[in-house]
Write an enzyme that holds these catalytic residues in place. Structure first.
Site, PDB file in Angstrom:
ATOM      1  N   GLY A 162      -3.381   3.983  -1.645  1.00 15.19           N
ATOM      2  CA  GLY A 162      -3.407   4.265  -0.303  1.00 15.19           C
ATOM      3  C   GLY A 162      -4.739   5.459  -0.240  1.00 15.19           C
ATOM      4  O   GLY A 162      -5.671   5.352   0.553  1.00 15.19           O
ATOM      5  N   ILE A 207       0.964  -1.153  -0.043  1.00 11.78           N
ATOM      6  CA  ILE A 207      -0.048   0.053   0.124  1.00 11.78           C
ATOM      7  C   ILE A 207       0.852   1.302   0.139  1.00 11.78           C
ATOM      8  O   ILE A 207       1.466   1.541   0.678  1.00 11.78           O
ATOM      9  CB  ILE A 207      -0.990   0.100   1.219  1.00 11.78           C
ATOM     10  CG1 ILE A 207      -2.032  -1.194   1.163  1.00 11.78           C
ATOM     11  CG2 ILE A 207      -1.818   1.367   1.264  1.00 11.78           C
ATOM     12  CD1 ILE A 207      -2.822  -1.333   2.169  1.00 11.78           C
ATOM     13  N   HIS A 208       1.052   1.857  -1.052  1.00 10.82           N
ATOM     14  CA  HIS A 208       1.545   3.249  -1.213  1.00 10.82           C
ATOM     15  C   HIS A 208       0.784   4.364  -1.481  1.00 10.82           C
ATOM     16  O   HIS A 208      -0.407   4.159  -1.313  1.00 10.82           O
ATOM     17  CB  HIS A 208       2.786   2.994  -2.320  1.00 10.82           C
ATOM     18  CG  HIS A 208       2.270   2.371  -3.705  1.00 10.82           C
ATOM     19  ND1 HIS A 208       2.003   3.479  -4.732  1.00 10.82           N
ATOM     20  CD2 HIS A 208       1.978   1.271  -4.086  1.00 10.82           C
ATOM     21  CE1 HIS A 208       1.614   2.890  -5.775  1.00 10.82           C
ATOM     22  NE2 HIS A 208       1.653   1.368  -5.383  1.00 10.82           N
ATOM     23  N   ALA A 209       1.349   5.228  -1.621  1.00 14.67           N
ATOM     24  CA  ALA A 209       0.535   6.593  -1.770  1.00 14.67           C
ATOM     25  C   ALA A 209      -0.691   6.590  -2.715  1.00 14.67           C
ATOM     26  O   ALA A 209      -1.922   7.052  -2.266  1.00 14.67           O
ATOM     27  CB  ALA A 209       1.406   7.858  -2.436  1.00 14.67           C
TER      28      ALA A 209
END
Length: 85
Positions: A19, A14-16
């Site tokens: 997310g 889960i990255h930017a």
């Protein structure tokens, strides 16, 4: 209360971007949505909290939904996770 688990398959976890999209998916619902991973918990409606979980590929994310629209919220989040993470 609805609960389900999802194993993250995205190579970056889960990255930017996902997310932020996860938070956008959770925000319209009145239910309290909590994510748990690696012994930490976070409010799914707060991006900083979601990012602080540090969820990586292969981690199991536990999702708990409590409230009046919990069925719809759980369904939407499970669909989002399967399609994006």
């Amino acid at each position: 209360m609805k609960q389900f688990e999802y194993t993250i398959t995205d190579t970056l976890g889960i990255h930017a971007r996902p997310g932020g999209d996860l938070v956008k998916t959770a925000k319209p619902f009145a239910s309290k949505i909590t994510l748990a991973c690696n012994g930490k918990t976070a409010d799914a409606k707060r991006l900083i909290a979601v990012m602080s979980l540090g969820v990586k590929q292969g981690h199991v994310l536990s999702v708990t939904v409590e409230g009046d629209d919990e069925d719809a919220a759980a369904e939407a989040l499970e669909k989002f996770l399967k399609e994006n993470l």
